[in-house]
Design a protein around this motif. Structure first.
Motif, PDB file in Angstrom:
ATOM      1  N   UNK A   1      43.238  50.777  40.629  1.00 26.20           N
ATOM      2  CA  UNK A   1      41.877  50.972  40.532  1.00 26.20           C
ATOM      3  C   UNK A   1      40.863  50.234  41.243  1.00 26.20           C
ATOM      4  N   UNK A   2      41.083  48.893  41.401  1.00 28.00           N
ATOM      5  CA  UNK A   2      40.212  47.842  42.020  1.00 28.00           C
ATOM      6  C   UNK A   2      40.170  48.284  43.502  1.00 28.00           C
TER       7      UNK A   2
ATOM      8  N   UNK B   1      34.835  40.150  38.645  1.00 32.29           N
ATOM      9  CA  UNK B   1      35.667  38.593  38.737  1.00 32.29           C
ATOM     10  C   UNK B   1      37.293  38.990  39.180  1.00 32.29           C
ATOM     11  N   UNK B   2      37.909  40.227  38.651  1.00 27.58           N
ATOM     12  CA  UNK B   2      38.890  40.555  39.067  1.00 27.58           C
ATOM     13  C   UNK B   2      39.041  40.967  40.480  1.00 27.58           C
ATOM     14  N   UNK B   3      37.991  41.575  40.785  1.00 27.69           N
ATOM     15  CA  UNK B   3      37.915  42.096  42.345  1.00 27.69           C
ATOM     16  C   UNK B   3      37.724  40.574  43.142  1.00 27.69           C
ATOM     17  N   UNK B   4      36.864  40.043  42.674  1.00 25.68           N
ATOM     18  CA  UNK B   4      36.931  38.667  43.498  1.00 25.68           C
ATOM     19  C   UNK B   4      38.319  37.974  43.728  1.00 25.68           C
ATOM     20  N   UNK B   5      39.268  37.850  42.578  1.00 26.04           N
ATOM     21  CA  UNK B   5      40.669  37.486  42.824  1.00 26.04           C
ATOM     22  C   UNK B   5      41.240  38.284  43.937  1.00 26.04           C
ATOM     23  N   UNK B   6      41.258  39.628  43.807  1.00 35.23           N
ATOM     24  CA  UNK B   6      41.877  40.462  44.952  1.00 35.23           C
ATOM     25  C   UNK B   6      41.245  40.091  46.275  1.00 35.23           C
ATOM     26  N   UNK B   7      40.005  39.956  46.274  1.00 34.28           N
ATOM     27  CA  UNK B   7      39.307  39.807  47.464  1.00 34.28           C
ATOM     28  C   UNK B   7      40.116  38.500  48.214  1.00 34.28           C
ATOM     29  N   UNK B   8      40.036  37.406  47.505  1.00 36.80           N
ATOM     30  CA  UNK B   8      40.759  36.129  47.955  1.00 36.80           C
ATOM     31  C   UNK B   8      41.918  36.336  48.579  1.00 36.80           C
ATOM     32  N   UNK B   9      42.743  37.147  47.732  1.00 39.14           N
ATOM     33  CA  UNK B   9      44.128  37.467  48.242  1.00 39.14           C
ATOM     34  C   UNK B   9      44.215  37.997  49.522  1.00 39.14           C
TER      35      UNK B   9
ATOM     36  N   UNK C   1      31.314  42.351  52.386  1.00 36.76           N
ATOM     37  CA  UNK C   1      31.684  43.532  52.957  1.00 36.76           C
ATOM     38  C   UNK C   1      32.885  44.154  52.304  1.00 36.76           C
ATOM     39  N   UNK C   2      33.845  43.043  52.143  1.00 36.50           N
ATOM     40  CA  UNK C   2      35.003  43.416  51.392  1.00 36.50           C
ATOM     41  C   UNK C   2      35.062  44.045  49.989  1.00 36.50           C
ATOM     42  N   UNK C   3      33.976  43.580  49.208  1.00 32.90           N
ATOM     43  CA  UNK C   3      33.739  44.035  47.859  1.00 32.90           C
ATOM     44  C   UNK C   3      33.157  45.433  48.009  1.00 32.90           C
ATOM     45  N   UNK C   4      32.293  45.620  48.855  1.00 32.48           N
ATOM     46  CA  UNK C   4      31.328  46.613  48.680  1.00 32.48           C
ATOM     47  C   UNK C   4      31.700  47.899  49.479  1.00 32.48           C
TER      48      UNK C   4
ATOM     49  N   UNK D   1      34.828  49.420  47.842  1.00 34.43           N
ATOM     50  CA  UNK D   1      33.856  50.508  47.156  1.00 34.43           C
ATOM     51  C   UNK D   1      33.134  50.124  46.093  1.00 34.43           C
ATOM     52  N   UNK D   2      33.211  48.700  45.766  1.00 36.52           N
ATOM     53  CA  UNK D   2      32.287  48.367  44.572  1.00 36.52           C
ATOM     54  C   UNK D   2      30.928  48.107  44.855  1.00 36.52           C
TER      55      UNK D   2
END
Length: 329
Positions: free
Chosen positions: A73-74, A305-313, A281-284, A288-289
């Protein structure tokens, strides 16, 4: 036999999944990478105490399976009904989650929604970010002593054509330049060297960027970068991080005067400060957030916050893949 009928017949290769001209798509490549770099066991252990246990009723869906669906989903910006449809539609996503439609159906949208609410209720998005950052540190990617702070606006529906006949009361409007925006702000603290997010917060859009500055610092900074929205907050920076040097931008012009020296200093600082834009740029754009999906700040804060964790990965995927390859060799 009619040509139209022949075109509709399925070949044995297509039915068995052995198409002659198949290739790995970008989606399948991305998911195969994420399958390797996500610390599944650590995240499952984080959620497991809050997850329903098997009892007299229907046994719950496997925890790791639900976590994989939540991450889909994220990554692909899918609603609860949309991710259910995607699992039926995409063999790649089913393989990532571990669903065999010959034996079992995909979890329905209600099950997906309940799992998402469980994460929101226990504030697990922030804990996921901490677990991921700990995982990255153990693999050689440590948060340094330089922090870039910034904020970006995430739009919310401004229409009142809904059941309550009103806009989301927790979202607000703000004027930026000559344009009005309605929604929330995502505030982040990013490591200046690795571009890893170590702190994040969500507020209504009308909250000034510098109001949450202290919450975006981890306290061990020696340098803090930011745009002009954070100027004049040196005392706040020093109070949170006593050894930090304030490298935020300064106003270089007024209606009557322009200061070229300050403008040049800002330009030099921008070489470091601009790295935070890669994170946005990664998040938005990548994930797509750019627009909130849920009503209320708390649900969207947990998603952020969960998307920030996935962005770091995603940012660290090449390093983690290399480490995984070395360990397997």
């Amino acid at each position: 036999m009619d040509v139209g009928v022949r075109m509709k017949q399925q070949t044995l290769a297509l039915a068995a999944g052995f198409e002659r001209f198949g290739r790995q798509t970008r989606r399948s490549e991305f998911l195969s990478q994420m399958d390797v770099v996500v610390p599944w066991s650590e995240l499952v252990a984080l959620i497991e105490p809050h997850y329903p246990k098997a009892g007299n009723g229907r046994p719950p869906v496997g925890l790791e399976r639900m976590l994989r669906i939540y991450f889909l989903q994220q990554w692909f910006n899918l609603s609860d009904p949309a991710v259910e449809d995607a699992l039926y539609d995409s063999l790649t996503m089913r393989s990532f989650v571990g669903i065999d439609l010959g034996r079992e159906p995909a979890p329905d949208e209600t099950t997906v929604c309940k799992f998402r609410h469980l994460l929101e209720r226990h504030g697990l998005g922030r804990k996921m970010l901490a677990v991921v950052n700990g995982h990255l540190e153990r693999h050689g990617l440590k948060i340094g002593t330089g922090t870039i702070v910034d904020a970006t606006i995430l739009h919310a529906p401004s229409s009142t054509r809904n059941k309550q006949e009103q806009r989301d009361p927790e979202m607000h409007q703000v004027k930026k330049g000559n344009q009005w925006y309605f929604g929330m702000k995502a505030h982040v603290g990013v490591d200046a060297d690795t571009k890893l997010i170590h702190s994040a917060e969500a507020t209504a859009a009308n909250v000034a960027d510098n109001r949450v500055l202290a919450d975006l610092l981890h306290g061990e900074e020696t340098e803090v970068w930011g745009d002009q929205a954070y100027q004049g907050k040196t005392e706040v920076i020093v109070a949170r991080a006593p050894q930090a040097v304030d490298r935020t931008h300064r106003q270089y012009r007024t209606k009557l005067v322009c200061y070229p020296a300050i403008r040049e200093e800002n330009r030099v600082k921008s070489k470091t400060r601009s790295r935070v834009e890669h994170v946005f740029a990664l998040i938005k754009l990548k994930f797509g957030f750019a627009k909130v999906r849920y009503r209320g700040l708390e649900k969207n804060r947990n998603r952020l916050l969960s998307l920030c964790a996935l962005t770091n990965l995603l940012t660290a995927r090449h390093h983690l893949m290399a480490v995984a390859g070395q360990s397997c060799a």
